[in-house]
Design an enzyme around this catalytic site. Structure first.
Site, PDB file in Angstrom:
ATOM      1  NE  ARG A  51      -0.411   1.505   3.708  1.00 35.10           N
ATOM      2  CZ  ARG A  51       0.571   2.128   3.658  1.00 35.10           C
ATOM      3  NH1 ARG A  51       2.032   1.765   3.909  1.00 35.10           N
ATOM      4  NH2 ARG A  51       0.712   3.540   3.837  1.00 35.10           N
ATOM      5  N   GLY A  52       0.383   2.419  -0.184  1.00 34.48           N
ATOM      6  CA  GLY A  52       0.898   3.632  -0.220  1.00 34.48           C
ATOM      7  C   GLY A  52       1.253   3.914  -1.599  1.00 34.48           C
ATOM      8  CB  ALA A  53       0.426   6.866  -3.583  1.00 32.51           C
ATOM      9  NE  ARG A  94      -6.049   1.074  -1.970  1.00 31.69           N
ATOM     10  CZ  ARG A  94      -5.504   1.467  -0.888  1.00 31.69           C
ATOM     11  NH1 ARG A  94      -4.287   1.013  -0.701  1.00 31.69           N
ATOM     12  NH2 ARG A  94      -6.281   2.248  -0.287  1.00 31.69           N
ATOM     13  CD  GLN A 147      -3.451   2.850   6.927  1.00 29.11           C
ATOM     14  OE1 GLN A 147      -4.429   3.181   7.834  1.00 29.11           O
ATOM     15  NE2 GLN A 147      -4.115   2.676   5.415  1.00 29.11           N
ATOM     16  CG  ASP A 197      -2.695   8.061  -1.338  1.00 32.35           C
ATOM     17  OD1 ASP A 197      -2.746   8.693  -0.249  1.00 32.35           O
ATOM     18  OD2 ASP A 197      -2.661   7.167  -1.474  1.00 32.35           O
ATOM     19  CG  ASN A 207      -2.394  11.635   2.784  1.00 33.62           C
ATOM     20  OD1 ASN A 207      -1.765  10.896   1.905  1.00 33.62           O
ATOM     21  ND2 ASN A 207      -2.139  12.090   3.928  1.00 33.62           N
ATOM     22  CE  LYS A 208      -5.432   5.819   4.047  1.00 28.93           C
ATOM     23  NZ  LYS A 208      -6.326   5.029   3.291  1.00 28.93           N
TER      24      LYS A 208
HETATM   25  O1  MRU Z   1      -4.684   3.411   1.957  1.00 31.19           O
HETATM   26  P1  MRU Z   1      -3.083   3.541   2.085  1.00 31.19           P
HETATM   27  O2  MRU Z   1      -2.548   2.967   2.984  1.00 31.19           O
HETATM   28  O3  MRU Z   1      -2.487   2.997   0.754  1.00 31.19           O
HETATM   29  O4  MRU Z   1      -2.960   5.077   2.146  1.00 31.19           O
HETATM   30  C1  MRU Z   1      -1.541   5.539   2.118  1.00 31.19           C
HETATM   31  C2  MRU Z   1      -1.604   7.205   2.181  1.00 31.19           C
HETATM   32  O5  MRU Z   1      -2.633   7.738   2.289  1.00 31.19           O
HETATM   33  C3  MRU Z   1      -0.321   7.698   2.258  1.00 31.19           C
HETATM   34  O6  MRU Z   1      -0.357   8.564   3.205  1.00 31.19           O
HETATM   35  C4  MRU Z   1      -0.131   8.119   0.935  1.00 31.19           C
HETATM   36  O7  MRU Z   1       0.028   7.236   0.007  1.00 31.19           O
HETATM   37  C5  MRU Z   1       1.506   8.769   0.928  1.00 31.19           C
HETATM   38  S1  MRU Z   1       2.284   7.444   0.709  1.00 31.19           S
HETATM   39  C6  MRU Z   1       4.159   7.776   0.455  1.00 31.19           C
END
Ligand code: MRU
Length: 361
Positions: A53-55, A90, A200, A241, A251-252
């Protein structure tokens, strides 16, 4: 980064040169388990189920997904099928679309017999570039922490979700400046938002920071505003993201509330991102960025380790409760103090972004 002294990236190739290895992030911090992914279906599942996970990491994983698919069957039909399968995993992180398009375009102009090799090379290039980009983000961002350190003995940075090395191929985005500050001897302490519903922050950011020796304190998501009001946060740094060319930041979920609290309390609110997270086609985050809706189950249950050491999920709402689970929110550019990119710092607006990335004019 190192785990118990051993250097790791979040994605790499097995010794056979084609099987993709990842750290199963659904098991951290309790179990450090490496998974081997040998089919594009397994890779799509890993992204969808958030084993990765994470962009930026989602993008690199999808790139390897296309390579694995080409090894299975290098036809154009299979390329299109694999791109569609991965592209649906996603919706919010634009890095996914960016990485798939980059490998896809390259393969369209490649003879079938060479497609697998070219795809693996392109995926490796995306992964290596991500590491260099995040290191550069760290070098630009550490200036903000170093400046804050001039007027206080300890710099308190608040972060949300996990934008560390686990969310990228290495280093992280929001955490890269923090790692560099710590390594340079700056006394930096991190307030880690737990980041419900999937935690997370509490599970991944806390684990990462702890392994690197960076002091941190986990906060309930709702505590950030109070900490800011009482002068306990010097700086907020979060990841992203998707960032529109006008500087709006997806973002999250919960990021927006932290930005509002930061604005109200005069706390600088910075967003760290690689250029692959910029969506140059979008101008209005609130109406244009697709927000992933995840299962209600994530909201009405909490997973963790029980006293006897076993892992368990417990229900926290009455049977039959409905739950909504938007996984991201959009922070309007007006609440963002600035963006930290691999090319430097800029204002969160089109002028700022174009000044660093004039090729997108
Ligand atoms: O749902 P996730 O865990 O994939 O979401 C991740 C985030 O929102 C991070 O803050 C974002 O991707 C930045 S990652 C460098």
């Amino acid at each position: 980064m190192k785990v118990d002294g051993k250097p790791y990236r979040s994605i790499w190739l097995d010794a056979d040169g084609c099987t993709v290895k990842i750290i199963d992030q659904t098991k951290l911090p309790w179990i450090f388990e490496v998974l081997a992914l040998a089919t594009v279906e397994q890779i799509a599942h890993a992204i969808r189920s958030m084993q990765v996970r994470g962009a930026p990491l989602i993008g690199a994983t999808a790139a390897y997904g296309l390579a694995v698919a080409m090894r299975q069957d290098a036809s154009t039909e299979n390329l299109e099928r694999a791109a569609a399968l991965l592209g649906k995993t996603r919706p919010t992180a634009v890095n996914l679309r960016w990485a798939i398009a980059r490998v896809f375009q390259k393969l369209l102009h490649t003879p079938k017999a060479e497609r697998a090799e070219v795809a693996y090379a392109e995926a490796a290039a995306i992964a290596d570039e991500d590491v260099a980009i995040n290191r550069a983000i760290g070098e630009h961002g550490v200036r903000l922490i170093a400046a804050a350190a001039k007027t206080r003995p300890r710099v308190n940075v608040l972060t949300h979700c996990n934008a560390g090395w686990l969310a990228t191929v290495d280093w992280g985005t929001a955490l890269a400046p923090i790692y560099l500050a710590h390594d340079q001897g700056i006394d930096v302490h991190v307030w880690v938002d737990e980041t419900r519903p999937r935690n997370q922050g509490a599970q991944l950011t806390a684990w990462e920071l702890g392994k690197h020796g960076v002091p941190y304190t986990v906060l309930a998501d709702n505590a950030g505003g109070h900490m800011m009001q009482h002068g306990m946060v010097d700086l907020v740094i979060v990841g992203a993201d998707r960032v529109t060319r006008s500087g709006d930041v997806a973002n999250k979920i919960g990021t927006y509330l932290k930005a509002l609290a930061a604005k109200d309390n005069g706390v600088p609110f910075w967003v760290a991102l690689p250029s692959s997270t910029i969506d140059w086609e979008m101008t209005d985050g609130k109406t244009q960025i697709p927000i992933e809706e995840r299962p209600a189950e994530e909201v009405i249950t909490v997973s963790g380790r029980t006293k006897d050491g076993s892992l368990a999920a417990v229900r926290i709402a009455p049977e039959g409760s409905a739950a909504a689970n938007p996984a991201f929110d959009v922070t309007p550019a007006r609440l963002v103090s600035g963006l930290i990119t691999e090319r430097g710092l800029c204002e969160a607006n089109e002028t700022g972004l174009r000044s660093l990335f004039p090729e997108h004019g």
